[in-house]
Design a protein around this motif. Structure first.
Motif, PDB file in Angstrom:
ATOM      1  N   MET A 175       0.845  -1.202   0.000  1.00  0.00           N
ATOM      2  CA  MET A 175       0.000   0.000   0.000  1.00  0.00           C
ATOM      3  C   MET A 175       0.877   1.249   0.000  1.00  0.00           C
ATOM      4  N   SER A 176       1.924   1.242   0.812  1.00  0.00           N
ATOM      5  CA  SER A 176       2.806   2.418   0.873  1.00  0.00           C
ATOM      6  C   SER A 176       3.469   2.668  -0.479  1.00  0.00           C
ATOM      7  N   GLU A 177       3.927   1.575  -1.105  1.00  0.00           N
ATOM      8  CA  GLU A 177       4.621   1.748  -2.384  1.00  0.00           C
ATOM      9  C   GLU A 177       3.701   2.326  -3.455  1.00  0.00           C
ATOM     10  N   ILE A 183       6.619  -1.866  -7.728  1.00  0.00           N
ATOM     11  CA  ILE A 183       5.216  -1.528  -7.505  1.00  0.00           C
ATOM     12  C   ILE A 183       5.054  -0.005  -7.485  1.00  0.00           C
ATOM     13  N   MET A 184       6.114   0.669  -6.994  1.00  0.00           N
ATOM     14  CA  MET A 184       6.090   2.139  -6.981  1.00  0.00           C
ATOM     15  C   MET A 184       6.049   2.666  -8.415  1.00  0.00           C
ATOM     16  N   ALA A 185       6.857   2.054  -9.279  1.00  0.00           N
ATOM     17  CA  ALA A 185       6.889   2.486 -10.676  1.00  0.00           C
ATOM     18  C   ALA A 185       5.521   2.281 -11.321  1.00  0.00           C
ATOM     19  N   TYR A 186       4.857   1.186 -10.986  1.00  0.00           N
ATOM     20  CA  TYR A 186       3.524   0.946 -11.546  1.00  0.00           C
ATOM     21  C   TYR A 186       2.494   1.895 -10.939  1.00  0.00           C
ATOM     22  N   GLY A 187       2.674   2.199  -9.646  1.00  0.00           N
ATOM     23  CA  GLY A 187       1.745   3.102  -8.972  1.00  0.00           C
ATOM     24  C   GLY A 187       1.728   4.478  -9.606  1.00  0.00           C
ATOM     25  N   ALA A 188       2.853   4.829 -10.258  1.00  0.00           N
ATOM     26  CA  ALA A 188       2.946   6.134 -10.895  1.00  0.00           C
ATOM     27  C   ALA A 188       1.912   6.309 -12.006  1.00  0.00           C
ATOM     28  N   TYR A 189       1.431   5.195 -12.531  1.00  0.00           N
ATOM     29  CA  TYR A 189       0.434   5.296 -13.599  1.00  0.00           C
ATOM     30  C   TYR A 189      -0.984   5.031 -13.107  1.00  0.00           C
ATOM     31  N   LEU A 190      -1.136   5.014 -11.797  1.00  0.00           N
ATOM     32  CA  LEU A 190      -2.447   4.629 -11.250  1.00  0.00           C
ATOM     33  C   LEU A 190      -3.435   5.793 -11.269  1.00  0.00           C
ATOM     34  N   PRO A 191      -4.639   5.592 -11.822  1.00  0.00           N
ATOM     35  CA  PRO A 191      -5.633   6.661 -11.808  1.00  0.00           C
ATOM     36  C   PRO A 191      -5.971   7.071 -10.374  1.00  0.00           C
ATOM     37  N   ALA A 228      12.970   1.128   4.509  1.00  0.00           N
ATOM     38  CA  ALA A 228      13.097   2.559   4.188  1.00  0.00           C
ATOM     39  C   ALA A 228      11.770   3.115   3.678  1.00  0.00           C
ATOM     40  N   ILE A 229      11.108   2.347   2.827  1.00  0.00           N
ATOM     41  CA  ILE A 229       9.834   2.816   2.266  1.00  0.00           C
ATOM     42  C   ILE A 229       8.798   2.991   3.378  1.00  0.00           C
ATOM     43  N   THR A 230       8.779   2.023   4.301  1.00  0.00           N
ATOM     44  CA  THR A 230       7.769   2.077   5.358  1.00  0.00           C
ATOM     45  C   THR A 230       8.064   3.234   6.327  1.00  0.00           C
ATOM     46  N   ILE A 231       9.349   3.477   6.596  1.00  0.00           N
ATOM     47  CA  ILE A 231       9.684   4.603   7.475  1.00  0.00           C
ATOM     48  C   ILE A 231       9.302   5.916   6.803  1.00  0.00           C
ATOM     49  N   PHE A 232       9.561   5.961   5.500  1.00  0.00           N
ATOM     50  CA  PHE A 232       9.197   7.181   4.771  1.00  0.00           C
ATOM     51  C   PHE A 232       7.691   7.422   4.816  1.00  0.00           C
ATOM     52  N   ALA A 233       6.938   6.343   4.520  1.00  0.00           N
ATOM     53  CA  ALA A 233       5.478   6.496   4.454  1.00  0.00           C
ATOM     54  C   ALA A 233       4.876   6.781   5.830  1.00  0.00           C
ATOM     55  N   GLY A 234       5.460   6.202   6.881  1.00  0.00           N
ATOM     56  CA  GLY A 234       4.850   6.321   8.200  1.00  0.00           C
ATOM     57  C   GLY A 234       5.354   7.502   9.016  1.00  0.00           C
ATOM     58  N   ARG A 273      -1.669   2.846   9.255  1.00  0.00           N
ATOM     59  CA  ARG A 273      -0.688   3.749   9.842  1.00  0.00           C
ATOM     60  C   ARG A 273      -0.012   3.133  11.070  1.00  0.00           C
ATOM     61  N   LEU A 274      -0.799   2.410  11.828  1.00  0.00           N
ATOM     62  CA  LEU A 274      -0.238   1.729  12.999  1.00  0.00           C
ATOM     63  C   LEU A 274       0.804   0.691  12.559  1.00  0.00           C
ATOM     64  N   LEU A 275       0.419  -0.099  11.554  1.00  0.00           N
ATOM     65  CA  LEU A 275       1.348  -1.117  11.059  1.00  0.00           C
ATOM     66  C   LEU A 275       2.595  -0.466  10.475  1.00  0.00           C
ATOM     67  N   THR A 276       2.378   0.581   9.692  1.00  0.00           N
ATOM     68  CA  THR A 276       3.477   1.209   8.974  1.00  0.00           C
ATOM     69  C   THR A 276       4.460   1.913   9.904  1.00  0.00           C
ATOM     70  N   ARG A 277       3.911   2.560  10.922  1.00  0.00           N
ATOM     71  CA  ARG A 277       4.806   3.309  11.818  1.00  0.00           C
ATOM     72  C   ARG A 277       5.520   2.419  12.822  1.00  0.00           C
ATOM     73  N   TYR A 278       4.795   1.432  13.337  1.00  0.00           N
ATOM     74  CA  TYR A 278       5.390   0.647  14.436  1.00  0.00           C
ATOM     75  C   TYR A 278       5.667  -0.798  14.067  1.00  0.00           C
TER      76      TYR A 278
END
Ligand code: PHE
Length: 460
Positions: free
Chosen positions: A70-72, A248-256, A407-413, A437-442
């Protein structure tokens, strides 16, 4: 620009879009479902003692993999560029630090390493299309299937040829920029793969050793678990979901903009996990019915499935189709492995897409010969984790992907402000957002760090 537009809406004119929500789900499913599910999952489970590994893997998929996916997607859609640029732009925007681009660069490198061995194994798969089609395995037995496999991988010229063929296909498709055109193919491929796995499941159920296979896969024996097993299970979760390296991040860039990231991620994770479990339920009964070893290693599916195809009525046709579909599933994953690097080269070095694809393809192709040789000429050259291939896989899957994911999760959270992530993740689904957010941060950062510490023996 109007304030009511989210960042990603403002930036979205830079990019084309997937045709629809379903189109995006199909594309990400195509990236996720591949050799990781059908080739790697069974042999990793087999080498790590079965049940306990499977259970830890499932927990990692749910608790670590899903929130990172989800974060990616969220980060990709907000940045709307290649993963390196996206991390730089968002890093700057959220914290004044462009250094976050490094996460994208590590991801690009991880993609190089993974694709270098992925392409070799995909090459084996394509070779097996022809082997099954020529009825090589009719009424054969376990011993001759194993011999055939060993002599095949022992020949670096033949496996090198198939690796070259597969890499060429990948480069051509990436050069043509048909990622988005692949939706239709995935729409057919994933269900077809599922149907064939169900046919094989029918065979496995009748093999006489089905329950043995089920017990091996689902009865956890935690005495077989050490820090290395847990790390391997986590690495497998990252690998199979394609998270931690920017694909997945690269694909997310094209997500409506109006697509639900939460629903999409859940759909992909469920499909991916179901296919892996099904593959295990097919393979292990065949292993037990034929007195084979569960810890056979990377050759496992190539030494078990031909036995099933050799005995099933119409097996040559099923077998051909199966390896063809698997090769195709590998192709859609290979394309996603190259996309971050290619998009980065195009956007930052102003190279054309075909040029970028060819340059990157050549580097990965050359690197692939390390894996070709790991099963033949250099198979006795072992150090650290084993052969060169074992080390490349370990480095990418068990170290680089989890570090990237961390790194991605720390960035997102922690770095992205609440408004930014709430903006992208479905604002309607309030409690889901809180859980994410709970999962991502902690939970995710702590879990990944604990698994690493455990693997280096801090707790034992
Ligand atoms: N998830 C893919 C598979 O299971 C492999 C992959 C890993 C693809 C990482 C992209 C990024 O086969």
């Amino acid at each position: 620009m109007a304030d009511s537009l989210t960042k990603s809406e403002q930036r979205s004119s830079l990019h084309g879009h997937w045709s629809s929500r379903v189109g995006f789900i199909l594309a990400v499913t195509g990236a996720a479902v591949g050799l990781g599910n059908i080739w790697k999952f069974p042999y990793m489970a087999g080498m790590n003692g079965g049940g306990a590994f499977v259970l830890i893997y499932l927990a990692c998929v749910l608790v670590i993999g899903l929130p990172i996916m989800m974060s990616e997607i969220m980060i990709g859609r907000r940045g709307r560029r290649n993963p390196v640029a996206t991390m730089q732009i968002l890093g700057e925007e959220e914290s004044g630090q462009r250094k976050w681009g490094l996460v994208g660069i590590i991801g690009v490198l991880g993609g190089f390493i993974i694709l270098s061995f992925y392409s070799v194994i995909a090459g084996w798969t394509v070779a097996y299309v022809f082997k099954t089609a020529s009825n090589e395995f009719a009424n054969t037995n376990a011993q001759s299937v194993s011999e055939a496999f060993n002599s095949f991988v022992g020949n670096p010229f033949i496996t090198g040829f198939w690796h070259t063929a597969f890499m060429t296909m990948t480069v051509i498709l990436v050069a043509l920029g048909v990622e988005k055109g692949l939706e239709k193919a995935v729409r057919f491929m994933v269900p077809a793969l599922l149907v064939l796995l169900l046919v094989l499941l029918g065979y496995a159920i009748n093999s006489g050793s089905f329950m043995e296979g089920v017990v091996f896969m689902f009865q956890p024996d935690f005495s077989k678990v050490d820090g290395g097993t847990v790390l391997a299970a986590m690495g497998q979760a990252f690998f199979t979901l394609s998270v931690g390296m920017g694909s997945i991040m690269a694909y997310g860039a094209y997500l409506p903009q109006d697509t639900s990231i939460v629903q999409t991620s859940i759909a992909v994770v469920v499909a991916d996990t179901a296919i892996a479990i099904l593959a295990g339920l097919v393979i292990f009964p065949i292993v037990f019915a034929n007195g084979l070893e569960t810890a056979e290693g990377p050759g496992l599916i190539f030494q078990t499935l031909p036995l099933a195809f050799g005995q099933l009525a119409g097996g040559a046709i099923f077998g051909t189709l199966f390896f063809l579909l698997l090769g195709f599933a590998a192709l859609t994953s290979a394309i996603s492995l190259m996309e971050p690097a290619v998009a980065w080269m195009i956007e930052s070095h102003r190279l054309s897409r075909p040029k970028a694809a060819i340059v990157i393809g050549i580097v990965i192709w050359l690197l692939g010969f390390l894996t070709v040789l790991s099963f033949s000429t250099l198979k006795d050259l072992t150090f650290l984790q084993g052969t060169i291939f074992d080390n490349l896989d370990y480095l990418a899957s068990n170290i680089m992907l989890p570090l990237g994911g961390l790194a991605i999760t720390i960035f997102a959270g922690w770095i992205m402000c609440r408004n930014s992530s709430a903006d992208e993740l479905d604002p309607v689904a309030g409690s889901v957002y809180k859980l994410w957010r709970l999962l991502t941060r902690y939970v995710v950062p702590v879990a990944v760090v604990l698994v690493f510490l455990n693997a280096i023996g801090v707790f034992s």
